[in-house]
Design a protein around this motif. Sequence first.
Motif, PDB file in Angstrom:
ATOM      1  N   HIS A   1      44.292  41.162  29.504  1.00 26.81           N
ATOM      2  CA  HIS A   1      45.070  41.998  30.415  1.00 26.81           C
ATOM      3  C   HIS A   1      45.127  41.367  31.797  1.00 26.81           C
ATOM      4  O   HIS A   1      44.164  40.751  32.255  1.00 26.81           O
ATOM      5  N   ARG A   2      46.245  41.557  32.460  1.00 19.80           N
ATOM      6  CA  ARG A   2      46.393  41.176  33.855  1.00 19.80           C
ATOM      7  C   ARG A   2      46.555  42.444  34.688  1.00 19.80           C
ATOM      8  O   ARG A   2      47.192  43.400  34.235  1.00 19.80           O
ATOM      9  N   ILE A   3      45.998  42.432  35.880  1.00 25.25           N
ATOM     10  CA  ILE A   3      46.068  43.611  36.735  1.00 25.25           C
ATOM     11  C   ILE A   3      46.498  43.206  38.139  1.00 25.25           C
ATOM     12  O   ILE A   3      46.477  42.024  38.501  1.00 25.25           O
ATOM     13  N   LEU A   4      46.864  44.209  38.936  1.00 21.88           N
ATOM     14  CA  LEU A   4      47.268  44.003  40.324  1.00 21.88           C
ATOM     15  C   LEU A   4      46.095  44.321  41.241  1.00 21.88           C
ATOM     16  O   LEU A   4      45.449  45.367  41.091  1.00 21.88           O
ATOM     17  N   VAL A   5      45.820  43.421  42.183  1.00 22.12           N
ATOM     18  CA  VAL A   5      44.704  43.617  43.107  1.00 22.12           C
ATOM     19  C   VAL A   5      45.135  43.242  44.519  1.00 22.12           C
ATOM     20  O   VAL A   5      46.066  42.456  44.724  1.00 22.12           O
ATOM     21  N   ALA A   6      44.439  43.804  45.479  1.00 21.48           N
ATOM     22  CA  ALA A   6      44.670  43.476  46.884  1.00 21.48           C
ATOM     23  C   ALA A   6      43.427  43.831  47.676  1.00 21.48           C
ATOM     24  O   ALA A   6      42.554  44.573  47.189  1.00 21.48           O
ATOM     25  N   SER A   7      43.339  43.339  48.907  1.00 18.61           N
ATOM     26  CA  SER A   7      42.196  43.666  49.756  1.00 18.61           C
ATOM     27  C   SER A   7      42.402  45.040  50.390  1.00 18.61           C
ATOM     28  O   SER A   7      43.532  45.528  50.521  1.00 18.61           O
ATOM     29  N   ALA A   8      41.297  45.647  50.804  1.00 16.94           N
ATOM     30  CA  ALA A   8      41.377  46.951  51.474  1.00 16.94           C
ATOM     31  C   ALA A   8      42.177  46.841  52.765  1.00 16.94           C
ATOM     32  O   ALA A   8      42.955  47.751  53.112  1.00 16.94           O
ATOM     33  N   ASP A   9      42.030  45.748  53.503  1.00 14.32           N
ATOM     34  CA  ASP A   9      42.762  45.573  54.755  1.00 14.32           C
ATOM     35  C   ASP A   9      44.269  45.502  54.505  1.00 14.32           C
ATOM     36  O   ASP A   9      45.060  46.097  55.253  1.00 14.32           O
TER      37      ASP A   9
ATOM     38  N   GLY B   1      33.654  44.869  45.589  1.00 11.47           N
ATOM     39  CA  GLY B   1      34.509  45.563  46.536  1.00 11.47           C
ATOM     40  C   GLY B   1      35.353  44.658  47.406  1.00 11.47           C
ATOM     41  O   GLY B   1      36.015  45.127  48.339  1.00 11.47           O
ATOM     42  N   ARG B   2      35.344  43.356  47.119  1.00  7.01           N
ATOM     43  CA  ARG B   2      36.162  42.444  47.915  1.00  7.01           C
ATOM     44  C   ARG B   2      37.650  42.647  47.647  1.00  7.01           C
ATOM     45  O   ARG B   2      38.493  42.339  48.491  1.00  7.01           O
ATOM     46  N   LEU B   3      37.977  43.143  46.454  1.00  8.07           N
ATOM     47  CA  LEU B   3      39.352  43.489  46.104  1.00  8.07           C
ATOM     48  C   LEU B   3      39.371  44.876  45.478  1.00  8.07           C
ATOM     49  O   LEU B   3      38.374  45.326  44.898  1.00  8.07           O
ATOM     50  N   LEU B   4      40.522  45.525  45.567  1.00  6.13           N
ATOM     51  CA  LEU B   4      40.730  46.842  44.969  1.00  6.13           C
ATOM     52  C   LEU B   4      41.907  46.756  44.010  1.00  6.13           C
ATOM     53  O   LEU B   4      42.824  45.938  44.200  1.00  6.13           O
ATOM     54  N   ARG B   5      41.893  47.585  42.982  1.00  7.38           N
ATOM     55  CA  ARG B   5      43.019  47.606  42.058  1.00  7.38           C
ATOM     56  C   ARG B   5      44.208  48.311  42.695  1.00  7.38           C
ATOM     57  O   ARG B   5      44.063  49.318  43.389  1.00  7.38           O
ATOM     58  N   VAL B   6      45.379  47.775  42.457  1.00  5.80           N
ATOM     59  CA  VAL B   6      46.638  48.381  42.868  1.00  5.80           C
ATOM     60  C   VAL B   6      47.295  48.959  41.616  1.00  5.80           C
ATOM     61  O   VAL B   6      47.335  48.294  40.573  1.00  5.80           O
ATOM     62  N   LEU B   7      47.779  50.190  41.699  1.00  4.52           N
ATOM     63  CA  LEU B   7      48.347  50.871  40.526  1.00  4.52           C
ATOM     64  C   LEU B   7      47.361  50.788  39.351  1.00  4.52           C
ATOM     65  O   LEU B   7      47.645  50.155  38.325  1.00  4.52           O
ATOM     66  N   PRO B   8      46.198  51.413  39.460  1.00  4.09           N
ATOM     67  CA  PRO B   8      45.152  51.251  38.441  1.00  4.09           C
ATOM     68  C   PRO B   8      45.516  51.776  37.052  1.00  4.09           C
ATOM     69  O   PRO B   8      44.829  51.449  36.085  1.00  4.09           O
ATOM     70  N   ASP B   9      46.576  52.554  36.945  1.00  2.00           N
ATOM     71  CA  ASP B   9      47.016  53.024  35.630  1.00  2.00           C
ATOM     72  C   ASP B   9      48.015  52.079  34.978  1.00  2.00           C
ATOM     73  O   ASP B   9      48.526  52.387  33.890  1.00  2.00           O
ATOM     74  N   TRP B  10      48.300  50.948  35.639  1.00  3.99           N
ATOM     75  CA  TRP B  10      49.287  50.005  35.119  1.00  3.99           C
ATOM     76  C   TRP B  10      48.641  48.622  34.953  1.00  3.99           C
ATOM     77  O   TRP B  10      47.755  48.241  35.711  1.00  3.99           O
ATOM     78  N   TYR B  11      49.120  47.878  33.971  1.00  9.14           N
ATOM     79  CA  TYR B  11      48.586  46.542  33.695  1.00  9.14           C
ATOM     80  C   TYR B  11      49.647  45.727  32.965  1.00  9.14           C
ATOM     81  O   TYR B  11      50.697  46.253  32.552  1.00  9.14           O
ATOM     82  N   VAL B  12      49.373  44.457  32.792  1.00 13.12           N
ATOM     83  CA  VAL B  12      50.240  43.570  32.018  1.00 13.12           C
ATOM     84  C   VAL B  12      49.515  43.192  30.733  1.00 13.12           C
ATOM     85  O   VAL B  12      48.351  42.768  30.765  1.00 13.12           O
TER      86      VAL B  12
ATOM     87  N   ASP C   1      39.012  45.068  29.520  1.00 10.97           N
ATOM     88  CA  ASP C   1      40.081  45.996  29.176  1.00 10.97           C
ATOM     89  C   ASP C   1      40.524  46.729  30.439  1.00 10.97           C
ATOM     90  O   ASP C   1      39.737  47.435  31.081  1.00 10.97           O
ATOM     91  N   ALA C   2      41.787  46.592  30.797  1.00  6.43           N
ATOM     92  CA  ALA C   2      42.303  47.205  32.030  1.00  6.43           C
ATOM     93  C   ALA C   2      42.300  48.718  31.975  1.00  6.43           C
ATOM     94  O   ALA C   2      42.426  49.375  33.017  1.00  6.43           O
ATOM     95  N   LEU C   3      42.186  49.296  30.782  1.00  2.29           N
ATOM     96  CA  LEU C   3      42.222  50.755  30.654  1.00  2.29           C
ATOM     97  C   LEU C   3      40.844  51.378  30.518  1.00  2.29           C
ATOM     98  O   LEU C   3      40.721  52.588  30.413  1.00  2.29           O
ATOM     99  N   ALA C   4      39.806  50.541  30.513  1.00  2.00           N
ATOM    100  CA  ALA C   4      38.441  51.065  30.326  1.00  2.00           C
ATOM    101  C   ALA C   4      37.963  51.790  31.587  1.00  2.00           C
ATOM    102  O   ALA C   4      38.402  51.492  32.689  1.00  2.00           O
TER     103      ALA C   4
END
Length: 308
Positions: free
Chosen positions: A162-170, A254-265, A305-308
């Motif tokens: 799975h691939r997911i979207l991530v970004a920093s808190a800032d 915590g260096r990155l956070l998930r973006v749209l955590p209900d979505w994945y590739v 697993d992105a959905l776990a």
Amino acid sequence: METFSSIECFVRSAEGGSFAEAARRLSLTPAAVGKNVARLEARLGVRLFQRSTRRLTLTEAGQRFLDEVRSSFQTIQHAVANLASAEGQPAGTLKVSMGTVFGRLYILPMLGEFLRRFPAISPDWHFDNRQVDLIGQGFDAAIGGGFELPPGVVARKLAPAHRILVASADYLADCQPLVRPDDLRDAEGILIRSPQTGRVRSWPLTSRWQEQSPLSLRQRMTMSDSEAACAAAEQGLGVALVSMPFALPYLTTGRLLRVLPDWYVEDGNLSLYYAQHKLLPGKTRVFVDFIIEQFAQQGLAQRFDALA
């Protein structure tokens, strides 16, 4: 035994396309390989290769002979390898291919325990993000995703890819809220360029409810691997689409956070590849069993697993 050595030189030369490549795999000189093949041709009374300065090409007789002897030769070779062990333990050089960062993060830490159990095995591990020719290049196994499955190779699924979207808190604090896939249109995207094709693949997003949506992330920059994309995202440079195993260390700290955590590739499976044989060499068999055991014990399939 002389004939067996000559056949081995012939098979490896046919697989590698040159006496030099066969010599490298057999720890011989190209001249010795060439002499063994010539000796076999003299014994059979036929020419097996058309020779040129660049490459060997099988003759019609050579191709027919290769088709007839390869499977039997491999069976004998594996039987010999299984007997060539230290005090009944699997032994020999174990040649394995795996992704550079993935191998260092998840497979290399298993090496100590593997060698404690099987001290007579000598690891020859290749860290490379490109797909290898498992049989032609003499690998015992490979770990990765998205491999083409050529004849004679089997794949054991280890985990979802799975691939997911991530970004920093800032970055997330400074941009518009990202709640739905359409919100990504205004975000700065850090995308992965395929090392094989050089192209950025167009991915569809899938939700945990199995809804589909195009990935409308605007390309701000491209990277050749997920680890680099995570490092760029950590600097607040945008939203990165990365493979789950590479994102995990950043998410855990915590260096990155998930973006749209209900979505994945969805990107297929992470698998363990090895040649299909009735008599699998002991060193390969125990490696396959060990990796499957370790993935289960460490819960890696669930963690990837992105959905776990």
